[in-house]
Enzyme design. Structure first.
Site, PDB file in Angstrom:
ATOM      1  N   HIS A 105       0.315  -1.137  -0.257  1.00 12.93           N
ATOM      2  CA  HIS A 105      -0.112  -0.295   0.068  1.00 12.93           C
ATOM      3  C   HIS A 105       0.879   1.137   0.315  1.00 12.93           C
ATOM      4  O   HIS A 105       0.687   2.238  -0.961  1.00 12.93           O
ATOM      5  CB  HIS A 105      -1.054  -0.290   1.661  1.00 12.93           C
ATOM      6  CG  HIS A 105      -1.682   1.104   1.390  1.00 12.93           C
ATOM      7  ND1 HIS A 105      -2.962   1.008   1.016  1.00 12.93           N
ATOM      8  CD2 HIS A 105      -1.356   2.359   1.446  1.00 12.93           C
ATOM      9  CE1 HIS A 105      -3.249   2.508   1.226  1.00 12.93           C
ATOM     10  NE2 HIS A 105      -2.392   3.011   1.895  1.00 12.93           N
ATOM     11  N   GLU A 106       1.885   1.053   1.233  1.00 13.23           N
ATOM     12  CA  GLU A 106       2.741   2.971   1.119  1.00 13.23           C
ATOM     13  C   GLU A 106       3.917   2.388  -0.219  1.00 13.23           C
ATOM     14  O   GLU A 106       4.076   3.656  -0.501  1.00 13.23           O
ATOM     15  CB  GLU A 106       3.528   2.686   2.559  1.00 13.23           C
ATOM     16  CG  GLU A 106       2.471   2.618   3.454  1.00 13.23           C
ATOM     17  CD  GLU A 106       1.637   3.649   3.685  1.00 13.23           C
ATOM     18  OE1 GLU A 106       2.228   5.247   3.343  1.00 13.23           O
ATOM     19  OE2 GLU A 106       0.631   3.849   4.097  1.00 13.23           O
ATOM     20  N   HIS A 156       3.951   6.869  -6.923  1.00  9.73           N
ATOM     21  CA  HIS A 156       2.784   8.232  -7.116  1.00  9.73           C
ATOM     22  C   HIS A 156       3.799   9.454  -6.899  1.00  9.73           C
ATOM     23  O   HIS A 156       3.749  10.322  -7.709  1.00  9.73           O
ATOM     24  CB  HIS A 156       1.326   8.002  -5.656  1.00  9.73           C
ATOM     25  CG  HIS A 156       0.827   9.408  -7.362  1.00  9.73           C
ATOM     26  ND1 HIS A 156      -0.849  10.041  -5.914  1.00  9.73           N
ATOM     27  CD2 HIS A 156       0.722   9.696  -7.890  1.00  9.73           C
ATOM     28  CE1 HIS A 156      -1.405  10.609  -6.574  1.00  9.73           C
ATOM     29  NE2 HIS A 156      -0.560  11.064  -7.833  1.00  9.73           N
ATOM     30  N   HIS A 190       2.048   4.442  -2.952  1.00  7.33           N
ATOM     31  CA  HIS A 190       2.431   6.496  -2.318  1.00  7.33           C
ATOM     32  C   HIS A 190       3.125   7.032  -3.409  1.00  7.33           C
ATOM     33  O   HIS A 190       3.181   7.587  -4.386  1.00  7.33           O
ATOM     34  CB  HIS A 190       2.060   6.560  -1.206  1.00  7.33           C
ATOM     35  CG  HIS A 190       0.444   6.208  -0.693  1.00  7.33           C
ATOM     36  ND1 HIS A 190      -0.897   7.244  -0.924  1.00  7.33           N
ATOM     37  CD2 HIS A 190       0.149   5.943   0.775  1.00  7.33           C
ATOM     38  CE1 HIS A 190      -1.913   7.063  -0.449  1.00  7.33           C
ATOM     39  NE2 HIS A 190      -1.013   6.301   0.493  1.00  7.33           N
TER      40      HIS A 190
END
Length: 685
Positions: free
Chosen positions: A472-473, A479, A476
């Site tokens: 999940h991280e 991104h 980020h």
């Protein structure tokens, strides 16, 4: 220490990608650097407003984007440390800095002359020959300054500035209290028998924690940011489970020096007063007006739509757990600290699956290199090389250079995996350097987790939840690495709050993707892959316990909305935290004491010391897009370079330089559908 020769923060770093020279930076460097950066930024703004030429995009908006380079560098360097390695000295600096930073931000955002120039460019926007990113920059800057209060009269601005400064101090106090009480409430166990059910690695970590605290021979279990704890699923002692959950739920609400109840109610009052000053009915209305949701009513409608079926599913799950307990020799009424433990029993009975026994297949280094990195390479063609010659802000933080498929440099990725007393709870991504064509910078992004660190020489074995958090991280991080923009205002993850979780949630899909799972899920000792029948059971059980998971999340999201939907008059009255929480949960039908909120108010850092106030709904809001995107990948061949390239160029790569829903429509070819989310969470019926 106000010149570059004596303060390393005042000159651009000579290290690759502009990585700060953390070994050369001392705590006493920070405040003088901030003071110099404030002054330089103020001078840059004054130079813009002092121009006699009529406002244009080039002499106003572009110069505004170029301004503040030093302040941005110093701030990102410091706040990376203050969140991940907040020594007492750093905490003191953080507290002193909070009102100064707030005052400076207001001085820029509320500058009447600057606002007049931005507004002048905005009002002639249709007649200007601007590209899409330039046009969007004008629109966003004008809207953000207006929303911040730039159009208010001087008296109102003065009040607003006082409110903002006080809020900055209170948010800092909230986080400081929470960190201190979380450390104080770490649970001490005298005997390993009290921790029966933990693995050797987990016991090793608990023993090391005790030794680090001067308690040799004992065991210390530190608390996670959220209400529950991973160990609740395996601890066989009901008393040990109770002690652990009680400690977690009592954080910052014990009537001691670290109590956050008065802090958070003052935050609520001031946010409501600020919203009224800015022309909004509530803080929630103020926040959502500039998000994709648009209004609190839209948020409330989604949360209420999901709450009733989630609560019903949770009740059915609870009945199944109680049936297991009733069949035991000494039955009892199940309580919150029992849920995770008996959930694993039901999972084992229903799916013949023990998730707690999977940790040997999730060795951290293999998950990172052969899972997280491999999936990114397959999708986007990027590669990773550890830079042991580069030092970050803590010895546990590892630096990797990221390269494009053709070998050209993309940026740096820093992973800080382990928990420590100086690190705030939870997991997050932040940028130390943001990409910008205007400034000629490439990205440096950081992922922080809070995995217990085993004793030296022992492998780090992750839970499946921790594997999920790592993927999940890293979503980020991608991104932040991929966003390629001209203007720093749009760099990295600088998108609407209720869109920012979307890329990270999408990246979770690769956890169970066959080509990825087969590489990283291998036994730490034998190298054998996770058995195919176990993988199938994991897939079959993905919707299992979603009643609990959805309910605890929705309960926290509703608490956030409740606190921030009050008007200024109501907020000015005495607010009883326990009463408001109980009333709010009853209102939405999530008042099941066996399923407590994922966060209670006094340790709800996302909304009282982080950036998610009135925005914790963002996770489920973004998950609508996420589930719809996962469906697209499945329909189009999954883990392919073509799919990765489309997702990168049309969504991740645009950063905040266009409306996120417009970017999503460009990627997907239509609006997102909610049905995939309902199916995923077992709410379709």
């Amino acid at each position: 220490m106000t010149d570059a020769a004596s303060n390393p923060l005042l000159a651009p770093s000579s290290l690759p990608f502009g990585l700060p020279d953390y070994p050369g930076i001392r705590a006493e460097h920070y405040l003088p650097a901030f003071e110099a950066a404030f002054a330089q930024h103020r001078a840059e703004i004054d130079a813009i407003t002092a121009q006699s030429e009529a406002p244009t995009f080039a002499n106003t908006l572009e110069r505004l984007e170029a301004a503040g380079d030093l302040l941005g560098r110093v701030a990102r360097t410091f706040y990376t440390v203050s969140s991940a390695h907040a020594t007492p000295e750093i905490q003191e600096i953080d507290a002193a800095l909070a009102p100064l930073m707030s005052a400076h931000d207001d001085a820029v955002q509320l500058d009447a002359a600057l606002y007049a120039r931005v507004r002048a460019v905005y009002e002639q926007l249709d007649s200007l020959d601007l590209g899409a990113e330039e046009r969007y920059l004008v629109e966003r800057r004008y809207r953000e300054m207006t929303s911040a209060g730039a159009a208010l009269d001087d008296g109102a601005k003065s009040v607003l500035t006082e409110i903002n400064q006080r809020l900055s101090v209170l948010s800092n106090t909230f986080e400081k209290n929470l960190l201190a009480d979380t450390n104080d409430l770490a649970v001490v166990f005298d005997d390993a028998n009290e921790l029966d059910g933990l693995t050797d690695g987990e016991l090793s970590a608990a023993a090391q924690n005790a030794a680090d605290r001067g308690l040799p021979g004992k065991y210390v279990v530190t608390l996670t940011l959220f209400t529950g704890h991973p160990y609740l699923s395996t601890l066989t002692s009901r008393e040990s489970r109770r002690r652990l959950l009680d400690a977690s739920r009592s954080r910052a609400s014990r009537g001691n020096a670290h109590d956050n109840r008065e802090v958070l109610t003052e935050i609520v009052r001031l946010r409501a007063e600020r919203a009224e000053l800015l022309g909004f009915d509530s803080h929630a209305a103020y926040i959502t007006a500039d998000q994709t949701a648009g209004s609190p009513e839209a948020v409330h409608a989604l949360l209420r739509r999901l709450a009733a079926p989630a609560a019903a599913n949770a009740r059915r799950e609870q009945e199944a757990l109680q049936a297991i307990v009733d069949a035991e020799d000494a039955p009892f009424t199940i309580e919150a600290h029992d849920w995770a433990f008996y959930t694993e029993k039901v999972r084992a009975a229903r799916y013949d699956l023990d998730r707690t026994a999977l940790r040997p297949w999730f060795e951290a280094e293999r998950v990172l290199v052969d899972g997280v990195f491999r999936a990114a390479s397959a999708l986007y063609g990027i590669t990773f090389a550890e830079r042991t010659d580069l030092q970050a802000y803590h010895p546990d933080a590892r630096v990797f250079e990221v390269s494009e498929e053709d070998g050209s440099a993309l940026g740096l990725f820093i992973l800080d995996l382990y928990t420590r007393d100086t690190k705030r709870g939870g997991a997050w991504m932040n940028s130390i350097v943001s990409q910008s064509e205007l400034r000629g910078t490439a990205p440096i992004v950081v992922n922080n987790l809070n995995v217990p660190k085993p004793a030296p020489g022992a492998p780090t074995l992750l839970t499946l939840d921790e594997v999920t958090t790592l993927f999940h991280e890293f979503g980020h991080a991608l991104h932040g690495l991929f966003a390629h923009v001209t203007y720093p205002h749009f760099a990295g993850t600088a998108v609407f709050r209720d869109f920012v979780e979307f890329p990270s949630q999408v990246n979770e899909m690769w956890i169970f993707w066959p080509e990825v799972l087969a590489e990283y899920a291998r036994h730490v000792e034998t190298g054998e892959p996770l058995p195919a029948e176990v993988v199938e059971k994991l897939r079959e059980s993905e919707a299992f316990n979603q009643g609990f998971a959805t309910s605890e999340y929705l309960a926290a999201a509703w608490l956030d909305q409740t606190w921030h939907s009050v008007d200024a008059d109501t907020a000015s009255t005495t607010l009883d935290v326990a009463h408001i929480e109980a009333t709010a949960l009853t209102d939405i039908g999530l008042d099941n004491p066996v399923v407590p909120p994922r966060y209670s108010s006094t340790y709800f850092a996302h909304v009282f010391s982080g950036g998610y106030s009135a925005g914790y709904y963002s996770y489920i809001w973004s998950e609508v897009l996420d589930a719809d995107t996962v469906e697209w990948f499945a329909e189009n061949g999954g883990l392919t370079r073509a799919n990765g390239e489309r997702f990168r160029r049309r969504l991740l790569g645009v950063g905040g330089s266009m409306d996120p829903l417009e970017a999503y429509r460009d990627f997907r070819g239509r609006e997102a559908r909610i049905e995939p989310l309902l199916e995923r969470r077992g709410l379709a019926s």
